[in-house]
Design an enzyme around this catalytic site. Structure first.
Site, PDB file in Angstrom:
ATOM      1  N   SER A 179      -2.919  -0.182  17.995  1.00 17.11           N
ATOM      2  CA  SER A 179      -4.136   0.620  17.238  1.00 17.11           C
ATOM      3  C   SER A 179      -5.032   0.563  18.395  1.00 17.11           C
ATOM      4  O   SER A 179      -5.559  -0.087  19.235  1.00 17.11           O
ATOM      5  CB  SER A 179      -4.691  -0.260  16.279  1.00 17.11           C
ATOM      6  OG  SER A 179      -5.899   0.166  15.755  1.00 17.11           O
ATOM      7  N   ASP A 213     -17.586  -0.938  12.859  1.00 25.95           N
ATOM      8  CA  ASP A 213     -17.218   0.473  13.162  1.00 25.95           C
ATOM      9  C   ASP A 213     -17.651   0.717  14.597  1.00 25.95           C
ATOM     10  O   ASP A 213     -18.601   0.248  15.086  1.00 25.95           O
ATOM     11  CB  ASP A 213     -17.917   1.683  12.395  1.00 25.95           C
ATOM     12  CG  ASP A 213     -16.940   2.101  11.206  1.00 25.95           C
ATOM     13  OD1 ASP A 213     -15.901   1.780  11.067  1.00 25.95           O
ATOM     14  OD2 ASP A 213     -17.832   2.680  10.381  1.00 25.95           O
ATOM     15  N   TYR A 236      -8.944  -7.309  11.912  1.00 24.77           N
ATOM     16  CA  TYR A 236      -7.840  -6.326  12.285  1.00 24.77           C
ATOM     17  C   TYR A 236      -7.525  -5.983  13.463  1.00 24.77           C
ATOM     18  O   TYR A 236      -6.259  -5.991  14.001  1.00 24.77           O
ATOM     19  CB  TYR A 236      -8.068  -4.915  11.297  1.00 24.77           C
ATOM     20  CG  TYR A 236      -7.247  -3.717  11.822  1.00 24.77           C
ATOM     21  CD1 TYR A 236      -5.778  -3.987  11.327  1.00 24.77           C
ATOM     22  CD2 TYR A 236      -7.392  -2.849  12.232  1.00 24.77           C
ATOM     23  CE1 TYR A 236      -4.873  -2.809  11.444  1.00 24.77           C
ATOM     24  CE2 TYR A 236      -6.721  -1.668  12.854  1.00 24.77           C
ATOM     25  CZ  TYR A 236      -5.260  -1.821  12.323  1.00 24.77           C
ATOM     26  OH  TYR A 236      -4.313  -0.803  12.362  1.00 24.77           O
ATOM     27  N   THR A 279       0.721  -1.323   0.148  1.00 24.06           N
ATOM     28  CA  THR A 279      -0.104   0.063  -0.123  1.00 24.06           C
ATOM     29  C   THR A 279       0.919   1.298  -0.025  1.00 24.06           C
ATOM     30  O   THR A 279       0.296   2.592  -0.032  1.00 24.06           O
ATOM     31  CB  THR A 279      -0.933   0.125   1.221  1.00 24.06           C
ATOM     32  OG1 THR A 279      -0.224   0.008   2.404  1.00 24.06           O
ATOM     33  CG2 THR A 279      -2.134  -0.982   1.356  1.00 24.06           C
ATOM     34  N   GLY A 280       2.229   0.950   0.240  1.00 20.94           N
ATOM     35  CA  GLY A 280       2.881   2.251   0.305  1.00 20.94           C
ATOM     36  C   GLY A 280       3.418   2.756  -1.186  1.00 20.94           C
ATOM     37  O   GLY A 280       3.074   1.895  -2.157  1.00 20.94           O
TER      38      GLY A 280
HETATM   39  P1  NAD Z   1      -0.022   2.570   5.269  1.00 22.76           P
HETATM   40  O1  NAD Z   1      -0.795   1.545   4.610  1.00 22.76           O
HETATM   41  O2  NAD Z   1       0.130   3.755   4.510  1.00 22.76           O
HETATM   42  O3  NAD Z   1       1.584   2.126   5.481  1.00 22.76           O
HETATM   43  C1  NAD Z   1       1.648   0.821   5.708  1.00 22.76           C
HETATM   44  C2  NAD Z   1       3.030   0.428   4.962  1.00 22.76           C
HETATM   45  O4  NAD Z   1       3.329  -1.153   5.194  1.00 22.76           O
HETATM   46  C3  NAD Z   1       2.838   0.565   3.470  1.00 22.76           C
HETATM   47  O5  NAD Z   1       4.131   1.218   2.936  1.00 22.76           O
HETATM   48  C4  NAD Z   1       2.796  -1.015   2.785  1.00 22.76           C
HETATM   49  O6  NAD Z   1       3.494  -1.131   1.565  1.00 22.76           O
HETATM   50  C5  NAD Z   1       3.721  -1.749   3.927  1.00 22.76           C
HETATM   51  N1  NAD Z   1       3.482  -3.054   4.102  1.00 22.76           N
HETATM   52  C6  NAD Z   1       2.172  -3.813   4.022  1.00 22.76           C
HETATM   53  N2  NAD Z   1       2.620  -5.184   3.938  1.00 22.76           N
HETATM   54  C7  NAD Z   1       3.668  -5.166   4.019  1.00 22.76           C
HETATM   55  C8  NAD Z   1       4.604  -6.362   3.999  1.00 22.76           C
HETATM   56  N3  NAD Z   1       4.177  -7.636   4.130  1.00 22.76           N
HETATM   57  N4  NAD Z   1       5.991  -6.297   3.961  1.00 22.76           N
HETATM   58  C9  NAD Z   1       6.445  -5.028   3.875  1.00 22.76           C
HETATM   59  N5  NAD Z   1       5.940  -3.669   4.050  1.00 22.76           N
HETATM   60  C10 NAD Z   1       4.478  -3.915   4.084  1.00 22.76           C
HETATM   61  O7  NAD Z   1      -0.827   2.774   6.685  1.00 22.76           O
HETATM   62  P2  NAD Z   1      -0.212   3.871   7.691  1.00 22.76           P
HETATM   63  O8  NAD Z   1      -1.698   4.421   7.979  1.00 22.76           O
HETATM   64  O9  NAD Z   1       0.877   4.571   7.538  1.00 22.76           O
HETATM   65  O10 NAD Z   1      -0.268   2.733   8.956  1.00 22.76           O
HETATM   66  C11 NAD Z   1       0.975   2.560   9.445  1.00 22.76           C
HETATM   67  C12 NAD Z   1       0.856   1.630  10.635  1.00 22.76           C
HETATM   68  O11 NAD Z   1       0.104   2.020  11.868  1.00 22.76           O
HETATM   69  C13 NAD Z   1       0.058   0.260  10.550  1.00 22.76           C
HETATM   70  O12 NAD Z   1       0.848  -0.643  11.305  1.00 22.76           O
HETATM   71  C14 NAD Z   1      -1.348   0.560  10.816  1.00 22.76           C
HETATM   72  O13 NAD Z   1      -1.983  -0.491  11.410  1.00 22.76           O
HETATM   73  C15 NAD Z   1      -1.068   1.358  12.141  1.00 22.76           C
HETATM   74  N6  NAD Z   1      -2.156   2.192  12.398  1.00 22.76           N
HETATM   75  C16 NAD Z   1      -2.520   3.350  11.600  1.00 22.76           C
HETATM   76  C17 NAD Z   1      -3.729   4.113  11.859  1.00 22.76           C
HETATM   77  C18 NAD Z   1      -4.117   5.262  11.270  1.00 22.76           C
HETATM   78  O14 NAD Z   1      -4.990   6.030  11.447  1.00 22.76           O
HETATM   79  N7  NAD Z   1      -3.499   5.243   9.978  1.00 22.76           N
HETATM   80  C19 NAD Z   1      -4.226   3.889  13.170  1.00 22.76           C
HETATM   81  C20 NAD Z   1      -4.098   2.778  13.941  1.00 22.76           C
HETATM   82  C21 NAD Z   1      -2.801   1.951  13.656  1.00 22.76           C
END
Ligand code: NAD
Length: 332
Positions: free
Chosen positions: A131, A293, A155, A46-47
């Site tokens: 989270s 939700d 999740y 997703t990055g």
């Molecule tokens: P994001 O999807 O933008 O970033 C996640 C990154 O992990 C991406 O770059 C993706 O390519 C990489 N990734 C996914 N699967 C992978 C794998 N198998 N190997 C290597 N890389 C992998 O999401 P984000 O919003 O930046 O979230 C980052 C972290 O924070 C996550 O762990 C998410 O669960 C946690 N989180 C985010 C939020 C939020 O509000 N954004 C809230 C609670 C927790």
């Protein structure tokens, strides 16, 4: 972001997993800007490459394109690293409901691979993205770290299992871990596209296109929306804290105020309306509630204040103004 005041030494070697994603790429940038060496492990599920393009020629930055489900990739990434900021995961409650298996593989098996690799590489501390979904069906308000309910989605289970594993690794192998329970993070570089986009970037893009944003439910559900710079602050404090009472536990990462979805759209219309007056007249569309939700989410940030000296600088209004400006200038 200026994080120099947090005593971040300029010669740490820091691994950011998921460093091409929203939160990870902001962490990479902040840490490099403060003189550290940063290695990013990401499989670009997703990055985005463009989140890192400005860092690629920096000699203090290294990209490992790899997968946390592969233990060899994790070992390579952890080699000669001081601190791990583990962000890689598949986010989104609906994604995990549609495909619980893959969410579990990445978020649980991948997490375990990273813990083992970090342990074997003897990193100083393993800080990971937990989270707010771990609070599940708990009615407690505000959410306090030691009172959680039952998970409401696959999740949420994966993120809770992360905490359980981290706790056992700290007790069994003497690792230092800190879990950061992020509450609805928003800000620059958050992806507005795709079925699993978060609500703020999705609404910003719809409004900039003069489309009516669709709220699931009646708009009364509320969240403790947290600006990215507050999240960076907590990650840096988690690395730099020398208070041993502050480690091997979890912290809420939030601002400590809640905003309903109706209020959120009102603020977005107001701030975007300053760039394009037509936006302030767009109506909201209401759709059905989404499975999994949680109705309301509000964090207590007392524990983070007490043990890590957390002092978030950005409330929702301040953060939204910055975020809206970024989307207007970069994605319009
Ligand atoms: P994001 O999807 O933008 O970033 C996640 C990154 O992990 C991406 O770059 C993706 O390519 C990489 N990734 C996914 N699967 C992978 C794998 N198998 N190997 C290597 N890389 C992998 O999401 P984000 O919003 O930046 O979230 C980052 C972290 O924070 C996550 O762990 C998410 O669960 C946690 N989180 C985010 C939020 C939020 O509000 N954004 C809230 C609670 C927790």
């Amino acid at each position: 972001m200026d994080i120099e005041k947090l005593n971040l030494s300029s010669n740490y070697r820091i691994l950011v997993t998921g460093g091409a994603g929203f939160i990870g790429s902001n962490l990479c940038e902040a840490l490099i800007n403060n003189g550290n060496f940063v290695r990013c492990l990401d499989n670009f599920a997703t990055g985005k490459r463009e989140n890192l393009s400005h860092l690629m020629s920096n000699s203090n930055f290294e990209l490992i394109e790899g997968d946390i489900r592969n233990s060899k990739d994790c070992q390579k990434a952890c080699s000669e690293i001081d601190f791990v900021l583990h962000q890689a995961a598949l986010g989104s409650v609906p994604r995990s409901i549609n495909d619980p298996y893959t969410s579990n593989e990445v978020n649980v098996s991948g997490f375990l691979n990273m813990l083992i690799a970090a342990r074997d590489a003897k990193v100083k501390r393993f800080v990971y993205a937990a989270s707010s979904s771990t609070y599940g069906d708990s009615k407690n308000m505000p959410k306090i770290e030691n009172i959680i309910g039952s998970p409401l989605s696959p999740y949420a289970i994966t993120k809770y299992v992360n905490e359980l594993y981290a706790n056992v690794f700290s007790k069994t192998y003497g690792m230092e871990t800190i879990g950061l329970r992020y509450f609805n993070v928003f800000g620059r570089k958050q992806d507005p596209n795709g079925a699993y986009a978060a609500v703020i970037p999705k609404f910003v893009m719809q409004l900039m296109d003069h489309k009516s944003p669709t709220i699931n439910g009646d708009g009364s559900f509320s969240r403790d929306f947290t600006y990215i710079d507050n999240v960076i602050e907590m990650n840096v404090r988690s690395i730099t804290s020398s208070n041993l009472k502050a480690v091997n536990t979890v912290y809420n990462v939030a601002y400590g105020e809640r905003t309903s979805l109706n209020e959120l759209v009102g603020l977005l219309k107001q701030y975007l309306g300053e760039y394009d007056s037509k936006i302030s007249t767009i109506d909201i569309t209401y759709g059905p509630e989404r499975k999994g939700d949680v109705p309301h989410s509000l964090a207590s940030i007392d524990k983070a204040k007490k043990f890590l000296g957390y002092n978030p600088k950005f409330d929702i209004k301040h953060g939204l103004k910055h975020a809206v400006k970024w989307y207007w200038e970069n994605l319009r």
